[in-house]
Motif scaffolding. Sequence first.
Motif, PDB file in Angstrom:
ATOM      1  N   GLU A  97      44.307  18.198  -0.722  1.00  0.00           N
ATOM      2  CA  GLU A  97      45.587  17.995  -0.128  1.00  0.00           C
ATOM      3  C   GLU A  97      46.744  18.924  -0.103  1.00  0.00           C
ATOM      4  O   GLU A  97      47.464  18.977   0.668  1.00  0.00           O
ATOM      5  N   GLU A 129      41.601  21.961   9.607  1.00  0.00           N
ATOM      6  CA  GLU A 129      40.271  21.546   9.726  1.00  0.00           C
ATOM      7  C   GLU A 129      39.479  21.954   8.449  1.00  0.00           C
ATOM      8  O   GLU A 129      38.423  21.325   8.083  1.00  0.00           O
ATOM      9  N   ASP A 187      46.032  10.724   6.034  1.00  0.00           N
ATOM     10  CA  ASP A 187      45.518   9.504   6.440  1.00  0.00           C
ATOM     11  C   ASP A 187      44.094   9.160   5.994  1.00  0.00           C
ATOM     12  O   ASP A 187      43.748   8.314   5.514  1.00  0.00           O
ATOM     13  N   ASN A 188      43.145   9.977   6.492  1.00  0.00           N
ATOM     14  CA  ASN A 188      41.854  10.023   6.315  1.00  0.00           C
ATOM     15  C   ASN A 188      41.173  10.376   4.971  1.00  0.00           C
ATOM     16  O   ASN A 188      40.075   9.916   4.679  1.00  0.00           O
ATOM     17  N   HIS A 189      42.086  11.122   4.142  1.00  0.00           N
ATOM     18  CA  HIS A 189      41.740  11.391   2.650  1.00  0.00           C
ATOM     19  C   HIS A 189      42.441  10.856   1.784  1.00  0.00           C
ATOM     20  O   HIS A 189      42.462  11.197   0.618  1.00  0.00           O
ATOM     21  N   SER A 190      43.155   9.707   2.040  1.00  0.00           N
ATOM     22  CA  SER A 190      44.060   9.165   1.153  1.00  0.00           C
ATOM     23  C   SER A 190      43.215   8.150   0.523  1.00  0.00           C
ATOM     24  O   SER A 190      42.235   7.571   0.678  1.00  0.00           O
ATOM     25  N   LYS A 192      49.102  15.019   9.404  1.00  0.00           N
ATOM     26  CA  LYS A 192      49.156  13.672   9.112  1.00  0.00           C
ATOM     27  C   LYS A 192      47.982  12.974   8.944  1.00  0.00           C
ATOM     28  O   LYS A 192      47.487  11.880   8.387  1.00  0.00           O
ATOM     29  N   LYS A 193      47.146  12.969  10.064  1.00  0.00           N
ATOM     30  CA  LYS A 193      45.871  12.572  10.347  1.00  0.00           C
ATOM     31  C   LYS A 193      44.839  12.829   9.255  1.00  0.00           C
ATOM     32  O   LYS A 193      44.158  12.063   8.517  1.00  0.00           O
ATOM     33  N   TRP A 194      44.797  14.219   8.757  1.00  0.00           N
ATOM     34  CA  TRP A 194      43.980  14.465   7.671  1.00  0.00           C
ATOM     35  C   TRP A 194      44.296  13.629   6.490  1.00  0.00           C
ATOM     36  O   TRP A 194      43.499  13.298   5.732  1.00  0.00           O
TER      37      TRP A 194
END
Length: 245
Positions: free
Chosen positions: A187, A182, A242-245, A238-240
Amino acid sequence: MFSIIAHKAARSIPRVARFIPRASRSILPASRSIPNAARLIHASVPQNTRCPKCSQPLPTPLPACTNCWHISTLPPDTRFHDIFDLPYEPNPFLVDVSLLKKRFRDAQSICHPDSWASKGSNKQDVAQALSARINEAYQGLLNPLSRAEYILQRHHIPVSETDQVNDMQFMSEIMEARETIEDAENESDVLSVMGETRDGIKSTIDELEGLIGKMQWEDAKSAAVRLRYLEGIERAAKKWLDNHS
């Protein structure tokens, strides 16, 4: 929820040991003591039965014959393993996933409702019911967590979404991992958590294999609940990413 002292204690744990269940460090997974030849019984050829109507061998363990187009439902207590002709003994947790996928495809090709559309609405309805059972069994055996939950359910030990882990250290590590994700600003922090979590998932799956092989059901349930928490951390990481890629 937890004391500050307990939470700080988790931060002093060596990173390599995080998420590795203590029990798994002393339990040898059942598969490790089984010779490779014995483990490969999962790749045996299906033991086909014969059609009750035309007596021809059935193409799969399912009651669906493409010779005379006879089809019937499965008994409600049919085991998931039996639907794909996979061995339940000596350890139902051991599943050859590549073979499961192949037999899933074979079963669906035989029982797909579209294949039975021209054979009458009643037969198509039965095919639809069989197809649903095939999907349920496949999803139940494909993932280690759902597989463990299914096996435990068969032994009258249900695993609920509300079940919790009575291990303060483990829960503190879970809380720390969630906070790291959070609050992550780069990364590398998230990848570090993901790596540790995957190590924990692998160790817990190995532990489940050993506990189920030894029929230690209550301990297996505790391990399954821990695995659910770890998979939650992996999804969050994985969600983090994906949201920061």
